[in-house]
Scaffold this motif. Structure first.
Motif, mmCIF file in Angstrom:
data_model
loop_
_atom_site.group_PDB
_atom_site.id
_atom_site.type_symbol
_atom_site.label_atom_id
_atom_site.label_comp_id
_atom_site.label_asym_id
_atom_site.label_seq_id
_atom_site.Cartn_x
_atom_site.Cartn_y
_atom_site.Cartn_z
ATOM 1 N N VAL A 211 115.541 51.525 19.923
ATOM 2 C CA VAL A 211 115.360 50.711 21.130
ATOM 3 C C VAL A 211 115.772 51.552 22.328
ATOM 4 C CG1 VAL A 211 116.033 48.617 22.351
ATOM 5 C CG2 VAL A 211 115.749 48.568 19.868
ATOM 6 N N VAL A 212 114.821 51.795 23.226
ATOM 7 C CA VAL A 212 115.042 52.687 24.366
ATOM 8 C C VAL A 212 115.278 51.866 25.628
ATOM 9 C CG1 VAL A 212 114.114 54.629 25.683
ATOM 10 C CG2 VAL A 212 113.498 54.363 23.270
ATOM 11 N N HIS A 213 116.290 52.276 26.388
ATOM 12 C CA HIS A 213 116.626 51.592 27.645
ATOM 13 C C HIS A 213 117.083 52.632 28.651
ATOM 14 C CE1 HIS A 213 118.073 48.697 30.487
ATOM 15 N NE2 HIS A 213 119.354 48.931 30.271
ATOM 16 N N GLN A 214 116.367 52.713 29.769
ATOM 17 C CA GLN A 214 116.715 53.646 30.840
ATOM 18 C C GLN A 214 116.910 55.064 30.329
ATOM 19 O OE1 GLN A 214 120.066 51.836 32.889
ATOM 20 N NE2 GLN A 214 118.756 50.383 33.961
ATOM 21 N N GLY A 215 115.966 55.509 29.498
ATOM 22 C CA GLY A 215 115.956 56.895 29.055
ATOM 23 C C GLY A 215 116.874 57.233 27.902
ATOM 24 N N ARG A 216 117.546 56.242 27.346
ATOM 25 C CA ARG A 216 118.452 56.487 26.223
ATOM 26 C C ARG A 216 118.106 55.562 25.056
ATOM 27 N NH1 ARG A 216 122.057 56.210 30.703
ATOM 28 N NH2 ARG A 216 123.091 58.197 31.147
ATOM 29 N N ILE A 217 118.459 55.976 23.858
ATOM 30 C CA ILE A 217 118.315 55.112 22.683
ATOM 31 C C ILE A 217 119.592 54.294 22.527
ATOM 32 C CG2 ILE A 217 118.160 55.043 20.162
ATOM 33 C CD1 ILE A 217 116.239 57.350 20.254
ATOM 34 N N GLU A 218 119.461 52.987 22.645
ATOM 35 C CA GLU A 218 120.609 52.100 22.505
ATOM 36 C C GLU A 218 121.001 51.930 21.034
ATOM 37 O OE1 GLU A 218 122.329 50.835 24.946
ATOM 38 O OE2 GLU A 218 121.038 51.359 26.633
ATOM 39 N N GLN A 219 120.001 51.880 20.160
ATOM 40 C CA GLN A 219 120.267 51.725 18.727
ATOM 41 C C GLN A 219 119.077 52.257 17.943
ATOM 42 O OE1 GLN A 219 121.414 47.750 17.572
ATOM 43 N NE2 GLN A 219 121.511 48.205 15.385
ATOM 44 N N TRP A 220 119.357 53.134 16.964
ATOM 45 C CA TRP A 220 118.335 53.664 16.056
ATOM 46 C C TRP A 220 118.654 53.093 14.690
ATOM 47 C CZ3 TRP A 220 113.930 56.477 16.714
ATOM 48 C CH2 TRP A 220 113.342 57.021 15.573
ATOM 49 N N ASP A 221 117.759 52.247 14.161
ATOM 50 C CA ASP A 221 118.143 51.488 12.975
ATOM 51 C C ASP A 221 116.906 50.897 12.313
ATOM 52 O OD1 ASP A 221 119.937 50.283 11.143
ATOM 53 O OD2 ASP A 221 121.333 49.823 12.776
ATOM 54 N N SER A 222 117.131 50.176 11.225
ATOM 55 C CA SER A 222 116.055 49.413 10.594
ATOM 56 C C SER A 222 115.746 48.183 11.440
ATOM 57 C CB SER A 222 116.463 48.969 9.186
ATOM 58 O OG SER A 222 117.539 48.036 9.257
ATOM 59 N N ALA A 223 114.550 47.633 11.265
ATOM 60 C CA ALA A 223 114.177 46.416 11.988
ATOM 61 C C ALA A 223 115.154 45.283 11.662
ATOM 62 C CB ALA A 223 112.748 46.019 11.632
ATOM 63 N N LEU A 226 118.384 45.776 13.630
ATOM 64 C CA LEU A 226 118.190 45.550 15.059
ATOM 65 C C LEU A 226 118.196 44.061 15.381
ATOM 66 C CD1 LEU A 226 115.369 48.135 15.903
ATOM 67 C CD2 LEU A 226 117.787 48.303 16.514
ATOM 68 N N TYR A 227 117.602 43.271 14.500
ATOM 69 C CA TYR A 227 117.510 41.827 14.734
ATOM 70 C C TYR A 227 118.828 41.122 14.409
ATOM 71 C CZ TYR A 227 115.629 37.056 14.555
ATOM 72 O OH TYR A 227 115.401 35.721 14.776
ATOM 73 N N HIS A 228 119.413 41.455 13.262
ATOM 74 C CA HIS A 228 120.592 40.726 12.798
ATOM 75 C C HIS A 228 121.911 41.369 13.200
ATOM 76 C CE1 HIS A 228 118.516 37.686 10.462
ATOM 77 N NE2 HIS A 228 117.766 38.612 9.903
ATOM 78 N N ARG A 229 121.908 42.690 13.488
ATOM 79 C CA ARG A 229 123.151 43.389 13.828
ATOM 80 C C ARG A 229 122.957 44.269 15.060
ATOM 81 N NH1 ARG A 229 122.966 43.994 7.990
ATOM 82 N NH2 ARG A 229 124.525 42.641 7.010
ATOM 83 N N PRO A 230 122.520 43.708 16.186
ATOM 84 C CA PRO A 230 122.363 44.509 17.402
ATOM 85 C C PRO A 230 123.716 45.044 17.867
ATOM 86 C CG PRO A 230 122.225 42.171 17.925
ATOM 87 C CD PRO A 230 122.246 42.263 16.423
ATOM 88 N N VAL A 231 123.713 46.287 18.376
ATOM 89 C CA VAL A 231 124.988 46.905 18.749
ATOM 90 C C VAL A 231 125.435 46.509 20.155
ATOM 91 C CG1 VAL A 231 124.642 48.884 17.219
ATOM 92 C CG2 VAL A 231 123.876 49.006 19.610
ATOM 93 N N ASN A 232 124.527 46.022 20.976
ATOM 94 C CA ASN A 232 124.918 45.610 22.320
ATOM 95 C C ASN A 232 124.004 44.495 22.813
ATOM 96 O OD1 ASN A 232 122.525 46.854 23.337
ATOM 97 N ND2 ASN A 232 123.614 48.791 23.600
ATOM 98 N N ARG A 233 124.312 43.986 23.963
ATOM 99 C CA ARG A 233 123.611 42.823 24.488
ATOM 100 C C ARG A 233 122.153 43.130 24.827
ATOM 101 N NH1 ARG A 233 126.774 38.338 26.841
ATOM 102 N NH2 ARG A 233 125.298 36.737 27.490
ATOM 103 N N PHE A 234 121.883 44.351 25.313
ATOM 104 C CA PHE A 234 120.495 44.695 25.645
ATOM 105 C C PHE A 234 119.615 44.621 24.407
ATOM 106 C CE2 PHE A 234 116.941 47.626 25.831
ATOM 107 C CZ PHE A 234 116.309 47.206 26.997
ATOM 108 N N VAL A 235 120.061 45.216 23.307
ATOM 109 C CA VAL A 235 119.281 45.168 22.063
ATOM 110 C C VAL A 235 119.115 43.732 21.601
ATOM 111 C CG1 VAL A 235 119.171 45.903 19.650
ATOM 112 C CG2 VAL A 235 120.011 47.496 21.389
ATOM 113 N N ALA A 236 120.182 42.966 21.661
ATOM 114 C CA ALA A 236 120.127 41.557 21.246
ATOM 115 C C ALA A 236 119.112 40.781 22.066
ATOM 116 C CB ALA A 236 121.509 40.921 21.366
#
Length: 358
Positions: A211-223, A226-236
């Motif tokens: 998941v890319v946000h402002q030029g950075r990858i916020e989380q690199w993971d399985s789908a 990403l859905y059940h264990r987002p690392v931050n609010r943007f990914v969620a």
């Protein structure tokens, strides 16, 4: 195992951009051979710039791109695109209008029996054998996409890049073709990077998603993660739908919201903004539509304020006693009217909590 593609601290800015406005800002990820990866994010987040750097169309300001352990891009060196053994599928398919499907696929291959055999192999793999004699204007959007994919695979590239490959297709075709293209890429043995803003495409095609946000990858993971264990609010917020409810952290394994107490590991809530768990620190808890279950016998009631019919299911927006709203995905035979109060209960497997927004 050595990664086929390794992106290390990539940075890039276009002409005229200041240092603080880089399109890509220290982005890193790697892909093993045979894996399909995806860069997922909103428009303008930098994902297509990364793809252009991998292809060799842009030279990064800093960082390195390695293919099979060999540096192909850095601030000091850039291997020309034609020497990288990379295939590319564009948004518009970019087929030559004056060439048949067969000749489009064979473009760039050596002439003779070898290229003809390769065209037939790929036509069989992509299911377009009966279309080889047709011109692009005689093909549907989905058929053109298959021809474009076959052409990109023809030279047996080390890496396949797909830039928003379904953006010009209707929703139904996009969903079906994304599954089919995944099968084709896997059957070919290719390694691929997909760029898209559509999470359904990302989840249908990719083994790993960034998941890319402002030029950075916020989380690199399985789908799933990403859905059940987002690392931050943007990914969620970006992945899936849901609603945040304020909560009190009772201890590292439980939080209390207005719908009851949720049990589970609550690391995010306890690590961000809390001096000590168990002393009433606050958090925001994410409830997904599948966490809220319609149950006629449940004592908790919520008012239907919006409904979206989706065939087999209805997405309800429900107003709680506090006035806050949650989403519930309910089988469509439970067809309730706006303003009706229905019973709900929670079925939460993964508690997702973050520090409250200020």
């Amino acid at each position: 195992m050595q990664a086929l593609l390794d992106i290390q601290d990539l940075r890039h800015a276009y002409e005229g951009q200041a240092d603080g406005h880089e399109a890509v800002r220290g982005l890193s990820f790697s892909l093993e051979r045979g894996t399909i990866g995806c860069l997922l994010g909103p428009s303008g987040c930098g994902k297509t710039t990364v793809l252009r750097c991998i292809a060799g169309f842009e030279t990064p300001r800093a960082g390195r791109i390695l293919l099979n352990g060999v540096v192909v891009s850095s601030a000091q060196t850039s291997l020309p695109p034609e020497k990288r053994r990379i295939g590319m599928v564009f948004q518009e398919h970019a087929l030559f209008p004056h060439l048949t499907a067969a000749r489009n696929i064979a473009f760039g291959l050596s002439h003779g029996d070898v290229s003809e055999k390769r065209v037939q192999e790929l036509a069989l793999l992509t299911g377009i054998t009966e279309l080889l004699g047709k011109y692009p204007h005689e093909l549907s959007g989905g058929q053109q996409q298959r021809v474009a994919l076959a052409r990109a695979l023809a030279p047996r590239p080390e890496l396949l890049l797909l830039d928003e490959p379904f953006s010009n297709l209707d929703t139904g075709l996009r969903e079906r073709l994304s599954h089919e293209l995944r099968d084709i890429i896997k059957a070919s043995g290719a390694t691929a990077v997909l760029v898209t803003h559509d999470q359904n495409e990302a989840f249908a095609m990719a083994d790993e998603v960034g998941v890319v946000h402002q030029g950075r990858i916020e989380q690199w993971d399985s789908a799933y993660n990403l859905y059940h264990r987002p690392v931050n609010r943007f990914v969620a917020d970006f992945v899936g739908q849901g609603a945040f409810l304020p909560a009190k952290v009772l201890n590292p394994r439980s939080v209390e919201i207005e719908l009851g107490v949720l049990e589970g590991n609550i690391p995010s809530a306890c690590q961000i903004g809390c001096d000590a768990c168990g002393k009433g620190c606050l958090a925001d808890v994410l409830l997904r539509p599948d966490d809220v279950v319609h149950d006629d016998d449940a004592p908790t009631r919520a008012e239907v304020v919006h409904k979206a019919f989706r065939g087999a299911e209805i997405m309800y927006t429900l107003k709680l006693e506090s006035g806050r709203k949650v989403l519930a995905l309910v089988p469509s035979h439970h067809n309730h009217a706006l303003g009706e109060r229905i019973g709900i209960r929670l079925d939460v497997d993964h508690v997702v909590a973050f520090a409250p927004q200020s």
